[in-house]
Design an enzyme around this catalytic site. Structure first.
Site, short mmCIF file in Angstrom:
data_model
loop_
_atom_site.label_atom_id
_atom_site.label_comp_id
_atom_site.label_asym_id
_atom_site.label_seq_id
_atom_site.Cartn_x
_atom_site.Cartn_y
_atom_site.Cartn_z
N GLY A 131 0.76 -5.21 1.38
CA GLY A 131 -0.50 -5.14 0.40
C GLY A 131 0.03 -5.55 -1.30
N ALA A 140 0.61 -0.99 0.23
CA ALA A 140 -0.41 -0.03 -0.15
C ALA A 140 1.10 0.58 0.00
CB ALA A 140 -0.97 0.14 1.54
N GLU A 193 -0.32 -9.21 -0.30
CA GLU A 193 -1.87 -8.91 0.13
C GLU A 193 -2.47 -9.38 -1.62
OE1 GLU A 193 -2.13 -6.20 2.73
OE2 GLU A 193 -2.77 -7.45 4.07
N GLU A 195 4.83 -5.20 7.08
CA GLU A 195 4.15 -4.49 7.80
C GLU A 195 4.98 -4.27 9.10
OE1 GLU A 195 3.02 -6.06 5.89
OE2 GLU A 195 1.25 -5.50 4.93
C1 HXC Z 1 5.02 4.36 -1.90
C2 HXC Z 1 7.41 3.31 -2.28
C3 HXC Z 1 6.60 1.79 -1.75
C4 HXC Z 1 5.01 2.24 -0.98
C5 HXC Z 1 8.32 1.31 -2.23
N1 HXC Z 1 8.19 3.03 -2.67
N2 HXC Z 1 7.86 1.46 -1.36
N3 HXC Z 1 6.83 4.74 -2.14
N4 HXC Z 1 4.68 3.36 -0.99
N5 HXC Z 1 5.13 0.96 -0.38
C6 HXC Z 1 9.31 4.13 -3.44
C7 HXC Z 1 9.91 4.50 -2.73
O1 HXC Z 1 9.94 4.70 -2.18
C8 HXC Z 1 11.34 5.05 -3.34
O2 HXC Z 1 10.62 6.48 -3.96
C9 HXC Z 1 10.85 4.33 -4.51
O3 HXC Z 1 9.30 3.45 -4.66
C10 HXC Z 1 11.81 2.93 -4.65
O4 HXC Z 1 12.18 2.60 -3.79
P1 HXC Z 1 14.10 2.14 -3.27
O5 HXC Z 1 13.19 2.01 -1.62
O6 HXC Z 1 14.58 2.96 -3.48
O7 HXC Z 1 13.70 0.70 -4.14
P2 HXC Z 1 15.24 -0.25 -3.33
O8 HXC Z 1 15.57 0.45 -2.19
O9 HXC Z 1 14.77 -1.60 -3.97
O10 HXC Z 1 14.07 -1.07 -2.16
C11 HXC Z 1 12.55 -1.98 -2.77
C12 HXC Z 1 11.32 -2.04 -1.82
C13 HXC Z 1 12.36 -0.85 -0.55
C14 HXC Z 1 12.56 -3.11 -0.51
C15 HXC Z 1 10.57 -2.46 -2.46
O11 HXC Z 1 10.59 0.00 -1.36
C16 HXC Z 1 10.98 -1.32 0.48
O12 HXC Z 1 11.14 -1.95 1.26
N6 HXC Z 1 9.61 -0.84 0.55
C17 HXC Z 1 8.16 -0.87 1.24
C18 HXC Z 1 7.82 -1.99 1.40
C19 HXC Z 1 6.72 -2.17 2.41
O13 HXC Z 1 6.69 -1.40 3.48
N7 HXC Z 1 5.62 -2.66 1.95
C20 HXC Z 1 4.06 -2.69 2.90
C21 HXC Z 1 3.39 -1.37 2.63
S1 HXC Z 1 2.41 -1.07 4.33
P3 HXC Z 1 11.70 7.43 -4.46
O14 HXC Z 1 10.88 8.51 -4.78
O15 HXC Z 1 12.25 7.61 -3.14
O16 HXC Z 1 13.11 7.04 -5.54
C22 HXC Z 1 0.89 -1.50 3.65
C23 HXC Z 1 -0.08 -2.18 4.30
C24 HXC Z 1 -0.81 -2.35 4.37
O17 HXC Z 1 1.61 -2.79 2.20
C25 HXC Z 1 -2.33 -2.26 4.24
C26 HXC Z 1 -3.83 -3.01 2.99
C27 HXC Z 1 -4.18 -2.43 2.36
#
Ligand code: HXC
Length: 262
Positions: free
Chosen positions: A113, A69, A116, A136
């Site tokens: 997400g 998400a 999911e 998360e």
């Molecule tokens: C918004 C995101 C994002 C996310 C990545 N990006 N994940 N933006 N929401 N979930 C963006 C980063 O901010 C970054 O933007 C760009 O995508 C590239 O990501 P990087 O981190 O620079 O890439 P990398 O180093 O290769 O790492 C990839 C990654 C990491 C391991 C996937 O981005 C990461 O950990 N993302 C978050 C994953 C996460 O926590 N997901 C769960 C979210 S909570 P910029 O502008 O800096 O280039 C969730 C709840 C669901 O999903 C609830 C139910 C609906």
């Protein structure tokens, strides 16, 4: 096209074709915001209603199916705003209303997400580059779209607890061993393989395919829906914690979180 965050195409050459939906916010690794989920919901229902379509394939990019998400959208929420708005579009679950088979074709990250959403597909074909996880907990929250319920069903309790509590990712081979994905293929063959599976299904009788899907889901999905609703409420509740603010602020500022456990 009428959509900004997804691409849609019709593929195949038989009398019944395949609806292909590609998640398309590449700069954000296909992070799932409300606009994307609303467009996805519309596209899924449109293909489901189209008699010329037998199956749907849902895919992302080479680098990411979806990294979760959209964190910047979630970050400012508190409990009440999350609870009132439903935090996350009601279209998160539209995919469960689709009666035709939906095949998830996953390359790269399928996290939070994104994992999911992949688990709400009827089956998942993974590229050897796929990485699945429910990270998360790193953000001071929990999954909110079925991760705590569908993941244990898919890979068993031990592996699910490990993934959910440690936030580690599993690769495609581990996901196949665990039973989360049905096949693993080289990344450059992913779409061909998914479209070929869809084409095979398209050649069979539609009533059989619709009923098989409905009956498998009766054994699998039905009993989960109550606990998915409970999970959504606890997901909202965590937006009342200091650790959610800390976890998301840390991600957005590219630093490690310092949780206070409150
Ligand atoms: C918004 C995101 C994002 C996310 C990545 N990006 N994940 N933006 N929401 N979930 C963006 C980063 O901010 C970054 O933007 C760009 O995508 C590239 O990501 P990087 O981190 O620079 O890439 P990398 O180093 O290769 O790492 C990839 C990654 C990491 C391991 C996937 O981005 C990461 O950990 N993302 C978050 C994953 C996460 O926590 N997901 C769960 C979210 S909570 P910029 O502008 O800096 O280039 C969730 C709840 C669901 O999903 C609830 C139910 C609906």
């Amino acid at each position: 096209s009428q959509y900004e965050c997804i691409l849609t195409e019709v593929r195949g050459d038989g009398p019944r074709k395949t609806g292909l939906i590609t998640l398309n916010r590449p700069k954000q690794l296909n992070a799932l915001n409300d606009q994307l989920m609303d467009e996805l919901g519309q596209a899924l229902l449109a293909f489901d209603a189209d008699d010329g379509i037998g199956c749907i394939v849902l895919t992302g990019s080479e680098r990411a199916f979806a990294a979760g998400a959209d964190i910047p959208t979630m970050a400012p929420h508190n409990f009440m705003s999350a609870f009132k708005s439903g935090l996350i579009s009601k279209n998160w679950e539209t995919i469960l209303q689709v009666r035709k088979p939906v095949i998830g074709a996953v390359a790269g990250f399928a996290l939070g997400g994104g994992c999911e959403l992949a688990m709400m597909c009827d089956f998942i074909i993974a590229a050897d580059t796929a990485k699945f996880g429910q990270p998360e907990i790193k953000l001071g929250i929990i999954p909110g779209a079925g991760g705590t319920q569908r993941l244990p069903r898919a890979v068993g309790k031990s592996k699910a607890m490990d993934l959910l509590l440690t936030a580690r990712m599993m690769d495609a081979a581990e996901a196949e061993r665990g039973g989360l994905v049905s096949r693993v293929v080289p990344a450059d063959k992913l779409l061909d393989e998914a479209l070929a599976a869809a084409q095979t299904i398209n050649g069979f009788s539609a009533p059989s395919t619709l009923l098989i899907k409905e009956l498998v889901n009766r054994s699998f999905e039905g009993p989960l829906l109550d606990s998915v609703a409970v999970e959504r409420r606890y997901f909202h509740a965590l937006f009342g914690t200091e650790d959610q603010r800390e976890g998301m602020d840390a991600f957005l500022n590219k630093r490690a979180p310092n949780f206070q456990h409150r």
